[in-house]
Each structure stands twice: as structure tokens, then as C-alpha cells.
Design a protein around this motif. Structure first.
Motif, PDB file in Angstrom:
ATOM      1  N   ARG A   1      22.741  29.837 131.164  1.00 12.31           N
ATOM      2  CA  ARG A   1      23.927  30.396 130.894  1.00 12.31           C
ATOM      3  C   ARG A   1      23.730  32.122 131.420  1.00 12.31           C
ATOM      4  NH1 ARG A   1      29.131  30.106 131.200  1.00 12.31           N
ATOM      5  NH2 ARG A   1      30.284  31.855 130.080  1.00 12.31           N
TER       6      ARG A   1
ATOM      7  N   ASP B   1      29.626  23.742 128.155  1.00 12.11           N
ATOM      8  CA  ASP B   1      30.400  24.178 129.222  1.00 12.11           C
ATOM      9  C   ASP B   1      31.955  24.513 129.247  1.00 12.11           C
ATOM     10  OD1 ASP B   1      27.986  24.027 130.829  1.00 12.11           O
ATOM     11  OD2 ASP B   1      28.375  21.740 131.164  1.00 12.11           O
TER      12      ASP B   1
ATOM     13  N   GLU C   1      27.932  30.505 124.047  1.00 15.99           N
ATOM     14  CA  GLU C   1      28.543  29.743 125.214  1.00 15.99           C
ATOM     15  C   GLU C   1      27.325  29.113 125.977  1.00 15.99           C
ATOM     16  OE1 GLU C   1      29.809  33.165 127.617  1.00 15.99           O
ATOM     17  OE2 GLU C   1      31.259  33.928 126.249  1.00 15.99           O
ATOM     18  N   ALA C   2      26.229  29.125 125.524  1.00 15.06           N
ATOM     19  CA  ALA C   2      24.971  28.301 126.061  1.00 15.06           C
ATOM     20  C   ALA C   2      25.047  26.979 125.642  1.00 15.06           C
ATOM     21  CB  ALA C   2      23.753  28.961 125.710  1.00 15.06           C
TER      22      ALA C   2
END
Length: 202
Positions: free
Chosen positions: A21, A83, A79-80
Motif C-alpha cells: 500500500r 483493494d 487501506e492495506a
């Protein structure tokens, strides 16, 4: 001055998803490894290892990277985990979620994706204070287990135990440490949205 997280600082290898990320955000902004490392005050070899999942960042290093990429640490960790561009529903089961291990314990994201709330679970093992942190958004801190002392700089210190809850506004410097037998488990929640603008105060 350059600050590196290190493999020794973490307990095990870095999280591949978090490294990817960071790499994706860096590339989307047209930044080279060298440019981001300089912006964040980290070494280029360490950043390269981090992006490949071969190193674990300290929370201070992760704050610097998030700020340099125009986001916040909770958002970067969330967010990691996926997707997806937008999160309507996120289920993070026990033992999962993007996790960063560090000298003070560990920090786990309790949501995946771009969410309106960004909860983190801290496992606190360090009886000593670390650096102060501050950011643009308010936080709520809730103690799940154990006892901690929270230092809010000029706004005082507070010892908290299970079910105690503390709110502090944006830009209030804060840090916490373990009190007594540990570990302690702490839930910290930030709103999603505007990125953090400040980080560790050194």
C-alpha cells in the motif's frame, strides 16, 4: 535526522499488504523511493525493505510515511487490508487485520478499506512514554483491559482503567504508557476523511 523502523524493532517480518500500500501510494504520486525517504526522514534501504514486506516500521516511522503521503496512519493501515475503493461493510475477525508490532506492543486496524471511522486496537506493553503525537482530527480512546496513563501535554495526565473513555480534540499532543501489570488493550477511534497534518513531536 533519519528515523528508521527496523526488523529488530518489530517481532517478525513486515506486513506485505502494508508495504504494498505504501508503494502504491508512492507511485501514484510520482515519488521515487529516494524522494519519499527524504520527505519522511527515513533511509532509502529501510523504505525499500518495508515496501517488500521485509521490515516492520515503528509507529513513529509509519506516522511520518503517512503524513508524507498525504494520509493518516489509521487510514494507511485500513487501506492495506483491501483493494476496494470504498467500504460499505468491513468484518475483521480476531487475529486478522493489518498489524504493526513495535517496542511499545502492537497496533491492529479493526477496519479494512476507506471507511468513515478508523478504529485501532493497541496492545500496550511499555511502561515508559514514547514521543508525543498530534494530528488534525479528534480521537476517542477507550480502555478494554489493563491500566494506562495518558499524557495530554498541557491538558494534563489521566490514569485510565477498563471501561474508562477519553476524548481529545485535534492537535492535542498525546501519548500513553502501561501502568501496573500488563498488557493493556486500548481502542482508539478517529474519523475517516481529512489526512493527519502533524505527527510525532520530537
Amino acid at each position: 535526522m533519519r528515523h528508521d523502523g527496523s526488523v529488530a524493532e518489530g517481532r517478525g517480518t513486515g506486513d506485505d499488504r502494508l508495504g504494498r500500500r505504501i508503494r502504491d501510494r508512492r507511485r501514484s504520486q510520482g515519488l521515487t523511493l529516494v524522494a519519499l525517504a527524504e520527505r519522511a526522514g527515513l533511509s532509502q534501504p529501510f523504505l525499500s525493505q518495508l515496501e517488500r514486506g521485509l521490515a516492520q516500521p515503528s509507529m513513529a516511522s509509519l506516522h511520518r510515511l503517512a503524513r508524507s503521503l498525504g494520509t493518516s496512519t489509521p487510514a494507511l493501515m485500513a487501506e492495506a487490508g483491501t483493494d476496494a475503493d470504498e467500504t460499505r461493510v468491513s468484518l475483521v475477525r480476531a487475529g486478522t487485520g493489518t498489524t504493526v508490532h513495535h517496542d511499545g506492543g502492537s497496533t491492529r486496524s479493526l477496519v479494512e478499506g476507506r471507511a468513515g471511522l478508523l478504529p485501532l486496537e493497541f496492545t500496550v506493553t511499555n511502561p515508559e512514554f514514547d514521543d508525543y503525537y498530534s494530528h488534525a482530527v479528534a480521537e476517542v480512546l477507550y480502555v478494554l483491559a489493563g491500566r494506562i496513563e495518558v499524557d495530554l501535554g498541557g491538558d494534563g495526565r489521566h490514569e485510565l482503567g477498563p471501561a474508562d473513555c477519553l476524548y481529545y480534540g485535534g492537535s492535542v499532543p498525546h501519548r500513553f504508557r502501561l501502568v501496573g501489570a500488563g498488557p493493556a488493550r486500548v481502542l482508539v477511534v478517529q474519523p475517516g476523511g481529512p489526512p493527519a497534518r502533524t505527527g510525532p513531536e520530537n
